[in-house]
Design an enzyme around this catalytic site. Sequence first.
Site, PDB file in Angstrom:
ATOM      1  N   LYS A 197       4.749  14.946  21.637  1.00  0.00           N
ATOM      2  CA  LYS A 197       4.931  14.929  20.251  1.00  0.00           C
ATOM      3  C   LYS A 197       3.613  14.880  19.320  1.00  0.00           C
ATOM      4  CE  LYS A 197       5.435  13.373  16.464  1.00  0.00           C
ATOM      5  NZ  LYS A 197       4.537  13.887  15.401  1.00  0.00           N
ATOM      6  N   GLY A 204      -2.379   6.021  17.728  1.00  0.00           N
ATOM      7  CA  GLY A 204      -2.419   6.349  16.152  1.00  0.00           C
ATOM      8  C   GLY A 204      -2.462   4.884  15.644  1.00  0.00           C
ATOM      9  N   SER A 205      -1.912   4.743  14.403  1.00  0.00           N
ATOM     10  CA  SER A 205      -1.964   3.527  13.467  1.00  0.00           C
ATOM     11  C   SER A 205      -1.500   2.399  14.134  1.00  0.00           C
ATOM     12  CB  SER A 205      -1.584   4.074  12.154  1.00  0.00           C
ATOM     13  OG  SER A 205      -0.356   4.005  12.233  1.00  0.00           O
ATOM     14  N   VAL A 229       2.384   2.148  12.742  1.00  0.00           N
ATOM     15  CA  VAL A 229       3.339   2.712  13.679  1.00  0.00           C
ATOM     16  C   VAL A 229       3.388   2.554  15.185  1.00  0.00           C
ATOM     17  CG1 VAL A 229       3.766   5.270  14.568  1.00  0.00           C
ATOM     18  CG2 VAL A 229       3.031   5.108  12.304  1.00  0.00           C
ATOM     19  N   GLY A 230       2.203   1.851  15.732  1.00  0.00           N
ATOM     20  CA  GLY A 230       2.106   1.353  16.785  1.00  0.00           C
ATOM     21  C   GLY A 230       3.160   0.136  16.979  1.00  0.00           C
ATOM     22  N   GLU A 286      -3.007   2.852  21.830  1.00  0.00           N
ATOM     23  CA  GLU A 286      -4.222   3.188  21.425  1.00  0.00           C
ATOM     24  C   GLU A 286      -4.438   3.180  19.868  1.00  0.00           C
ATOM     25  OE1 GLU A 286      -6.906   3.228  23.410  1.00  0.00           O
ATOM     26  OE2 GLU A 286      -6.073   3.916  25.536  1.00  0.00           O
ATOM     27  N   CYS A 335     -11.248   6.637  15.768  1.00  0.00           N
ATOM     28  CA  CYS A 335     -10.705   5.244  16.063  1.00  0.00           C
ATOM     29  C   CYS A 335     -11.866   4.301  16.284  1.00  0.00           C
ATOM     30  CB  CYS A 335      -9.566   5.386  17.108  1.00  0.00           C
ATOM     31  SG  CYS A 335     -10.444   6.023  18.472  1.00  0.00           S
ATOM     32  N   GLU A 355      -9.847  -0.407   8.486  1.00  0.00           N
ATOM     33  CA  GLU A 355     -10.070   1.137   9.052  1.00  0.00           C
ATOM     34  C   GLU A 355     -10.229   1.991   7.786  1.00  0.00           C
ATOM     35  OE1 GLU A 355      -7.356   2.868  11.601  1.00  0.00           O
ATOM     36  OE2 GLU A 355      -9.086   3.382  12.799  1.00  0.00           O
TER      37      GLU A 355
HETATM   38  P1  NAD Z   1      -0.085   7.827  12.735  1.00  0.00           P
HETATM   39  O1  NAD Z   1       0.227   6.145  13.294  1.00  0.00           O
HETATM   40  O2  NAD Z   1       0.362   7.855  11.211  1.00  0.00           O
HETATM   41  O3  NAD Z   1       0.511   9.050  13.543  1.00  0.00           O
HETATM   42  C1  NAD Z   1       0.360   8.984  14.864  1.00  0.00           C
HETATM   43  C2  NAD Z   1       1.379   9.711  15.580  1.00  0.00           C
HETATM   44  O4  NAD Z   1       2.950   8.830  15.576  1.00  0.00           O
HETATM   45  C3  NAD Z   1       1.880  11.095  14.725  1.00  0.00           C
HETATM   46  O5  NAD Z   1       2.146  11.974  16.059  1.00  0.00           O
HETATM   47  C4  NAD Z   1       3.191  10.665  13.974  1.00  0.00           C
HETATM   48  O6  NAD Z   1       3.915  11.713  13.783  1.00  0.00           O
HETATM   49  C5  NAD Z   1       3.781   9.542  15.138  1.00  0.00           C
HETATM   50  N1  NAD Z   1       4.621   8.762  14.279  1.00  0.00           N
HETATM   51  C6  NAD Z   1       4.650   8.446  13.071  1.00  0.00           C
HETATM   52  N2  NAD Z   1       5.758   7.500  12.632  1.00  0.00           N
HETATM   53  C7  NAD Z   1       6.395   7.377  13.930  1.00  0.00           C
HETATM   54  C8  NAD Z   1       7.434   6.749  14.339  1.00  0.00           C
HETATM   55  N3  NAD Z   1       8.294   6.149  13.434  1.00  0.00           N
HETATM   56  N4  NAD Z   1       7.902   6.641  15.597  1.00  0.00           N
HETATM   57  C9  NAD Z   1       7.238   7.503  16.412  1.00  0.00           C
HETATM   58  N5  NAD Z   1       6.052   8.256  16.223  1.00  0.00           N
HETATM   59  C10 NAD Z   1       5.781   8.110  14.869  1.00  0.00           C
HETATM   60  O7  NAD Z   1      -1.617   7.954  12.950  1.00  0.00           O
HETATM   61  P2  NAD Z   1      -2.457   9.102  12.386  1.00  0.00           P
HETATM   62  O8  NAD Z   1      -2.806   8.845  10.859  1.00  0.00           O
HETATM   63  O9  NAD Z   1      -2.061  10.505  12.813  1.00  0.00           O
HETATM   64  O10 NAD Z   1      -3.897   8.655  13.006  1.00  0.00           O
HETATM   65  C11 NAD Z   1      -4.763   7.749  12.771  1.00  0.00           C
HETATM   66  C12 NAD Z   1      -4.742   6.486  13.609  1.00  0.00           C
HETATM   67  O11 NAD Z   1      -4.979   6.385  15.069  1.00  0.00           O
HETATM   68  C13 NAD Z   1      -5.974   5.586  13.170  1.00  0.00           C
HETATM   69  O12 NAD Z   1      -5.626   4.301  12.903  1.00  0.00           O
HETATM   70  C14 NAD Z   1      -6.882   5.652  14.508  1.00  0.00           C
HETATM   71  O13 NAD Z   1      -7.602   4.561  14.472  1.00  0.00           O
HETATM   72  C15 NAD Z   1      -5.690   5.925  15.431  1.00  0.00           C
HETATM   73  N6  NAD Z   1      -6.524   6.517  16.486  1.00  0.00           N
HETATM   74  C16 NAD Z   1      -6.908   5.560  17.963  1.00  0.00           C
HETATM   75  C17 NAD Z   1      -7.293   6.120  18.848  1.00  0.00           C
HETATM   76  C18 NAD Z   1      -7.416   5.225  20.202  1.00  0.00           C
HETATM   77  O14 NAD Z   1      -7.747   5.849  21.173  1.00  0.00           O
HETATM   78  N7  NAD Z   1      -7.467   4.100  20.110  1.00  0.00           N
HETATM   79  C19 NAD Z   1      -7.574   7.529  18.909  1.00  0.00           C
HETATM   80  C20 NAD Z   1      -7.501   8.370  17.695  1.00  0.00           C
HETATM   81  C21 NAD Z   1      -6.690   7.699  16.661  1.00  0.00           C
END
Ligand code: NAD
Length: 483
Positions: free
Chosen positions: A177, A230-231, A234-235, A252, A286, A385
Amino acid sequence: MTISFDTTQILIGGRWRAAGNGETIDVINPSTGEEVCKIGRGSAQDIDDAVAAAEAALNGEWGKMSATERGRVLSNISVKIKENEDELAALESLDVGKPLKQARTDATAMARYLEFYGGSADKVMGHTIPYADGYTVYTLREPHGVTAHIVPWNYPMQIAGRCIGGALAMGNTCVLKPSEDACLSLLLFARIAEEAGLPKGVLNVVPGYGAEAGAALTAHTGVQHISFTGSVGVGKMVQKAAGENIVPVTLELGGKSPQIVFDDADIEAALPFLMGGGIHNAGQTCSAGTRIVAQRGIYEKLIAAMTERYEALEVGPASDDLDVGPLVSEKQKNTVNDYIKYGVDDGLTVAAEGYLTANCPEKGSYVKPTLFRDVPYQHKLAQEEIFGPVQVVIPFDTEDEAIKIANGTEYGLVTGVWTKDGGRQMRMAKAVKAGQIFINNFGAGGGVELPFGGIGKSGFGREKGFEALYGFSVLKTVATNHG
Ligand code: NAD
């Protein structure tokens, strides 16, 4: 650019089709603010179909392939990614505003992930375990089954490359996704994987909103492992969903990574890395080294050198391939500008700024790179962040103080330490809390071989490197009583 395929189609069971409900999401070019195309808006029904296709593929040709054959398929994908690097990079640049050079680096890294995991597929082994008389005991490493992969918008190719590559190497099947803000390169990647011989249904791609397709995927009872990048917010939701079904999850998440510069550091060697922490991918990384923690004796020299470089930074459309492109969206631009305004209003000192070139269209998501100095380490801008081209410089006197500052956020992803003192290098590597520590470098050029992941709010589990293969497999112990 002209896109060579229908971007509204999603991939399920080897068939490209419209999202079930026929709905789409607009794709906006952040360099211009204009719509460039549409992608499918995947629904819970599409996720159901994708998981069913991934389950079926486990029992087909893929499930019967030897590890060596699987590895060859991954290596073929890697070769084909390289052949398509220009188009992949151009799509990424269009979709998320990355300067072309940086987008090309991401395509190269994705090819490298597939190459690395292709080569490692048949090198993951179990053990034999000395046990009681009359027994032979050994362990097997087996795939989880259907794995879910949810990736963000900042490095779609690199992140999908690392998690899909690792999962496939171990014989899993995947439902991907991508982010609603960045999906074009991954749609092309899936077409490339098909062409390279990946059997139907092994990789399924369902773009869509997080709250719809993403939530449906993480809650699905047919999924046996979740890889989420991701964030933090959401994590947490993803971890709860995984908990409901008792499936393993790799998180991550974000970071606020420090780069600690001691008085004895080779400042010329450090400068490109210190700058990169703020400006590479417009700071939307990140592991970005956005907290510059500098010892008092080198402090003014460092600020002067960074100021000179900041003032030369050019921001412009992705196709102009300058130092910094636009941020991914208008929303992200507003978030980052709010942080900058908060810092200024709260009395922080701006040491330097970059500038927007005359080529920047009014509706693009451009932000001036900004360097703040003398920032207290507990300040909001030194703790949260920001995910934009903003760095803070924090002074310190002693090694103990540097450790306290480095460990003084809720994150723990990456730390850089710049010093020539060998003893201090060892002490810092042990004292600093982070998943990766770099001494006299930062990031080691990305290194797909290097296990990566966080502690604290940066998440848990490790991706990249050989270590990830343990996460993408289940250990089974076989004890035979043969008398
Ligand atoms: P986000 O958490 O908003 O979205 C990440 C993904 O999760 C997207 O595909 C989104 O559609 C999906 N998502 C959103 N809500 C969801 C839900 N309720 N259930 C399941 N999936 C859902 O993050 P973003 O804004 O796309 O990315 C930025 C963040 O990602 C930053 O915090 C960054 O630090 C982090 N990041 C971490 C790493 C790492 O390897 N540690 C790498 C890149 C980015």
